[in-house]
Design a protein around this motif. Structure first.
Motif, PDB file in Angstrom:
ATOM      1  N   CYS A 100      44.941  42.709  12.556  1.00 45.76           N
ATOM      2  CA  CYS A 100      43.758  43.599  11.441  1.00 45.76           C
ATOM      3  C   CYS A 100      42.994  42.380  10.707  1.00 45.76           C
ATOM      4  O   CYS A 100      41.942  43.085  10.203  1.00 45.76           O
ATOM      5  CB  CYS A 100      44.595  44.611  10.773  1.00 45.76           C
ATOM      6  SG  CYS A 100      45.189  45.950  11.968  1.00 45.76           S
ATOM      7  N   GLY A 101      43.590  41.624  10.152  1.00 42.16           N
ATOM      8  CA  GLY A 101      42.919  40.742   9.132  1.00 42.16           C
ATOM      9  C   GLY A 101      42.042  39.835   9.884  1.00 42.16           C
ATOM     10  O   GLY A 101      41.203  38.931   9.279  1.00 42.16           O
ATOM     11  N   LEU A 102      41.768  39.703  11.140  1.00 44.02           N
ATOM     12  CA  LEU A 102      41.252  38.638  11.876  1.00 44.02           C
ATOM     13  C   LEU A 102      39.537  39.053  11.755  1.00 44.02           C
ATOM     14  O   LEU A 102      39.251  40.373  11.664  1.00 44.02           O
ATOM     15  CB  LEU A 102      41.593  38.509  13.626  1.00 44.02           C
ATOM     16  CG  LEU A 102      42.993  38.050  13.632  1.00 44.02           C
ATOM     17  CD1 LEU A 102      43.095  37.988  15.050  1.00 44.02           C
ATOM     18  CD2 LEU A 102      43.005  36.514  13.061  1.00 44.02           C
ATOM     19  N   PRO A 103      38.839  37.979  11.903  1.00 41.13           N
ATOM     20  CA  PRO A 103      37.221  38.401  11.866  1.00 41.13           C
ATOM     21  C   PRO A 103      36.980  39.461  12.977  1.00 41.13           C
ATOM     22  O   PRO A 103      37.480  39.063  14.165  1.00 41.13           O
ATOM     23  CB  PRO A 103      36.747  36.927  12.188  1.00 41.13           C
ATOM     24  CG  PRO A 103      37.673  36.165  11.616  1.00 41.13           C
ATOM     25  CD  PRO A 103      38.966  36.815  12.042  1.00 41.13           C
ATOM     26  N   GLY A 104      35.976  40.132  12.700  1.00 43.72           N
ATOM     27  CA  GLY A 104      35.837  41.384  13.557  1.00 43.72           C
ATOM     28  C   GLY A 104      36.478  42.539  13.487  1.00 43.72           C
ATOM     29  O   GLY A 104      36.141  43.468  13.322  1.00 43.72           O
TER      30      GLY A 104
END
Length: 147
Positions: free
Chosen positions: A50-54
């Motif tokens: 959930c914290g990844l880019p996009g």
């Protein structure tokens, strides 16, 4: 109605229309209405995703995740678990090698490794309220009402 269980955040990404292709290691001949089920499991790996880019910006914009104002920068997740959250139509299943023109986000939201299959989803309709249901592996029959 046929149903497919997915982990969060992928189930919610489909429900909000941000993810239009679900990638799987297996194909199906089934085409037609499909209930999207958010699995009850929401582990460390899924939360890290959930914290990844996009992912992060999409989930925050759609109020599925929010960041606290604490010094620790904690996240609070607003994604339903253990419930049917959307209805859509499965219109095609094709090898990922035959897919072209994917957006950067769509590519980030799936596993397009060779040998996998792209399940093309259309007419996604999120439910007003999640309907609690116990999921299963593979395609399964959901006897509930999407009201």
């Amino acid at each position: 109605m046929k149903a497919l269980s997915l982990l969060q955040p992928w189930a919610s990404l489909i429900a909000i229309g941000a993810k239009k292709i679900e990638t799987r290691s297996w194909a199906t001949k089934y085409r037609g209405p499909l209930a999207i089920h958010a699995s009850a499991k929401f582990g460390k790996h899924e939360k890290a995703t959930c914290g990844l880019p996009g992912f992060k910006q999409t989930l925050i914009v759609h109020r599925l995740m929010r960041e606290s104002k604490t010094q620790y920068g904690l996240y609070f997740y607003e994604m339903p678990l253990g419930s049917i959250i959307a209805i859509c139509n499965l219109v095609d299943v094709i090898p990922v090698e035959d897919i072209s023109g994917l957006t950067t986000k769509e590519r980030a939201f799936g596993d397009y490794s060779p040998g996998r299959y792209a399940w093309v989803l259309e007419d996604v309709r999120p439910l007003d309220k999640p309907v609690p249901a116990k999921g299963k592996l593979g395609l399964w029959e959901w006897a509930g009402d999407a009201g």
